[in-house]
Write a protein that holds these residues in place. Structure first.
Motif, PDB file in Angstrom:
ATOM      1  N   SER A  34       0.848  -1.181   0.000  1.00 42.37           N
ATOM      2  CA  SER A  34       0.000   0.000   0.000  1.00 42.37           C
ATOM      3  C   SER A  34       0.878   1.222   0.000  1.00 42.37           C
ATOM      4  CB  SER A  34      -0.904  -0.020   1.240  1.00 42.37           C
ATOM      5  OG  SER A  34      -0.104   0.125   2.403  1.00 42.37           O
ATOM      6  N   SER A  88     -12.939  -6.755   6.807  1.00 45.69           N
ATOM      7  CA  SER A  88     -12.065  -5.889   6.027  1.00 45.69           C
ATOM      8  C   SER A  88     -12.267  -6.155   4.543  1.00 45.69           C
ATOM      9  CB  SER A  88     -10.603  -6.138   6.396  1.00 45.69           C
ATOM     10  OG  SER A  88     -10.395  -5.893   7.758  1.00 45.69           O
ATOM     11  N   THR A  92      -8.528  -2.666   1.901  1.00 41.56           N
ATOM     12  CA  THR A  92      -7.972  -2.206   3.168  1.00 41.56           C
ATOM     13  C   THR A  92      -6.950  -3.214   3.674  1.00 41.56           C
ATOM     14  OG1 THR A  92      -9.869  -3.131   4.336  1.00 41.56           O
ATOM     15  CG2 THR A  92      -9.981  -0.805   3.709  1.00 41.56           C
ATOM     16  N   LEU A  93      -7.185  -3.743   4.865  1.00 40.46           N
ATOM     17  CA  LEU A  93      -6.215  -4.661   5.464  1.00 40.46           C
ATOM     18  C   LEU A  93      -6.907  -5.967   5.795  1.00 40.46           C
ATOM     19  CD1 LEU A  93      -3.258  -4.870   6.468  1.00 40.46           C
ATOM     20  CD2 LEU A  93      -4.079  -4.077   8.696  1.00 40.46           C
ATOM     21  N   LEU A  98      -2.265  -8.668   7.280  1.00 39.40           N
ATOM     22  CA  LEU A  98      -1.772  -8.267   8.599  1.00 39.40           C
ATOM     23  C   LEU A  98      -0.854  -9.342   9.172  1.00 39.40           C
ATOM     24  CD1 LEU A  98      -1.707  -6.337  10.960  1.00 39.40           C
ATOM     25  CD2 LEU A  98      -3.831  -7.369  11.810  1.00 39.40           C
ATOM     26  N   THR A 236      -9.095  -1.770  12.039  1.00 36.98           N
ATOM     27  CA  THR A 236      -8.099  -0.751  11.707  1.00 36.98           C
ATOM     28  C   THR A 236      -8.480   0.576  12.349  1.00 36.98           C
ATOM     29  OG1 THR A 236      -9.299  -0.188   9.692  1.00 36.98           O
ATOM     30  CG2 THR A 236      -7.570  -1.852   9.501  1.00 36.98           C
TER      31      THR A 236
END
Length: 530
Positions: A34, A88, A92-93, A98, A236
């Motif tokens: 990202s 998510s 995003t994540l 992660l 997040t």
């Protein structure tokens, strides 16, 4: 940059000795997925040991450390407002991403010896604490990296995850297999539901991440295992109690547990905190207020009581007293060495250069007896014969200061201040520039109080703080193999002996002569032998 940060700073190369899978994780984590900056991990963080009343219904076992106790964490300023978990989106994540980033960060962490002492400063926040208890509690505590010894506020113990730490070499390295293995620790039955397994798995991983400094490769696999839990979610844009931006692995509330979080730093993915709560929806299970425990600081130190950074590996003297302290702690857990009544008579057989000596003494050392010229002679501390009696406790604090059942006054609880206090007593040692008097006092304490339930583990670590202390293995005059803790003094007590197999106190060396403890037992009175 402190020493711990230097140990854990980013390295451009894969750390040596990691598995191919771990190297793959490292490379994956170094890829910029990202607009975030590259991973630059900070120090690994651990939980403190203060337990609070979570009512998490996880079965007894290793996971119970997380499930049945409150974890002390740093919490945002003011009560947070937990929101419903939102899956998510790919933009995003994700849990997998992660896990990859946290694994890569973990691989750059230090390999810390099991006996290395670690100081942690933690803060715990509880939204609805019991009456009289503050919402935030900040405290420092110390533990060895493997959790075999923990210390805080004068109290000693063992990390709840130490038993699992000792099995690290046999844990599966495949994340999915690791998930199954950790879940089985709490739910060995094949009939356990997936919900049960997920909660147990999450709890056990949280216990390991929070309580021990793990080998970097295993630390990385634990994060991968978190990412593979089927019900795991990611949160997040959260803030921990200390105001640090974070992201979290989230296990939603089930019939087995509250909402559980493992919080990582949002920029470098190092461990920050853990949290738990149940929604206030009026249901019978809504009894857990929001609780978070965060770690503010983690520092490698030379021993318990020290807050000065010292990343050097433990010295032999430190490891020796650690083993002796662990042996004493384990004997107390098993019921051995219980504190006797102060008036209890104790028989001891001692060996010296002059031969064998038998001594009877009360537990509080106020009265002592021995055979002189074929006659049993008994003397109290207050009698005129006291000056001519060779007391086991020739100098140092009286029983009233070392009896753990007292209400006070108290000796210093940390090793270095205690060593300084012991050095104020006079033992006739000519080497007044060092800690010769203090070592003499500790030798007296071991002779008079060792193995009767009043020996403080802090005494052992005070010995390790004596400059120039070294370790050697010897065969003593009784033919036993001992570990000798030696000190560079010109007189007085120059060595403390521990049995090499049990690490119980075995004797001391003074002016080149050994005084050995051969036998000890409670007896009915003077002259009675076991």
């Amino acid at each position: 940059m402190n020493e711990m940060d230097m140990l854990t700073r980013f390295r451009a190369e894969v750390p040596p000795g990691v598995s191919p899978h771990a190297e793959e994780l490292f490379r994956a984590g170094m890829t910029d997925h990202s607009t975030e900056r590259p991973v630059v991990p900070r120090s690994r963080h651990l939980f403190a040991r203060i337990r609070m009343p979570w009512r998490l219904a996880i079965a007894a076992g290793v996971a119970a450390g997380l499930a049945a106790g409150l974890l002390i964490a740093v919490q945002p300023s003011g009560p947070p407002a937990p929101t419903a978990v939102q899956p998510s989106s790919p933009s995003t994540l994700t849990a997998k991403l992660l896990a990859d980033r946290a694994s890569a960060a973990a691989l750059t962490g230090p390999t810390v010896p099991a006996g290395q002492w670690v100081y942690r400063l933690t803060v715990t926040y509880t939204a609805s604490p019991p009456a009289g208890v503050p919402a935030k509690i900040t405290q420092g505590n110390w533990s060895t990296a493997d959790g075999s010894l923990s210390y805080g506020s004068g109290a000693w113990g063992t990390s709840p995850s130490h038993a699992l730490y000792s099995q690290l070499g046999s844990l599966p390295r495949n994340p999915i297999a690791l998930d199954r293995y950790l879940a089985k620790l709490s739910y060995p039955s094949a009939n356990a539901t997936q919900v049960n397994k997920d909660v147990a798995d999450f709890g056990t991983i949280g216990e390991l991440l929070s309580n021990d400094i793990l080998p970097p490769s295993l630390n990385a696999e634990l994060y991968q295992a978190l990412g593979d839990i089927p019900t795991i979610r990611v949160k997040t844009h959260i803030t921990d109690v200390d105001g640090r931006a974070g992201v979290a692995f989230m296990l939603p509330e089930t019939s087995q547990s509250a909402n559980l979080e493992i919080i990582l730093d949002a920029s470098d993915y190092s461990y920050l905190a853990q949290a738990a709560w149940e929604p206030s929806n009026g249901s019978p299970n809504s009894a857990i207020p929001f609780t978070e425990t965060a770690v503010l600081k983690t520092t490698l130190v030379s021993g318990p009581g020290s807050v000065q950074a010292d990343p050097a590996p433990p010295q032999p003297a430190e490891l020796t007293v650690g083993q002796a302290a662990t042996a004493l702690l384990n004997s107390q857990k098993s019921g051995l060495g219980d504190i006797p009544d102060p008036s209890q008579w104790i028989y001891r057989k001692l060996s010296t250069n002059g031969g064998t000596r038998e001594v009877w003494a009360r537990a509080d050392d106020t009265e002592q007896a021995s055979v002189a010229g074929g006659t049993l002679v008994t003397c109290t501390r207050s009698a005129s014969c006291a000056s001519g009696t060779k007391w086991l406790m020739a100098a140092g604090p009286a029983f009233t200061l070392v009896d753990p059942t007292r209400t006070g006054p108290f000796l210093p609880s940390d090793p270095q201040p205690l060593l300084d206090k012991f050095n104020t007593y006079r033992t006739g040692c000519p080497d007044t520039a060092g800690y010769c008097n203090a070592v003499g006092v500790i030798a007296n304490l071991f002779s008079g109080y060792a193995n009767v339930g009043v020996s403080s583990l802090t005494w052992y670590f005070s010995l390790a703080d004596v400059p120039g202390a070294t370790v050697q293995h010897i065969t003593d005059a009784a033919g036993r193999v001992d570990v000798e803790l030696s000190f560079p003094f010109t007189g007085g007590v120059t060595g403390i002996l521990f049995d090499a197999s049990t690490y119980r106190f075995a004797g001391y060396v003074q002016s080149g002569a050994q005084t050995l403890l051969l036998q000890q037992a409670n007896v009915a009175g003077p002259g009675v032998r076991p």
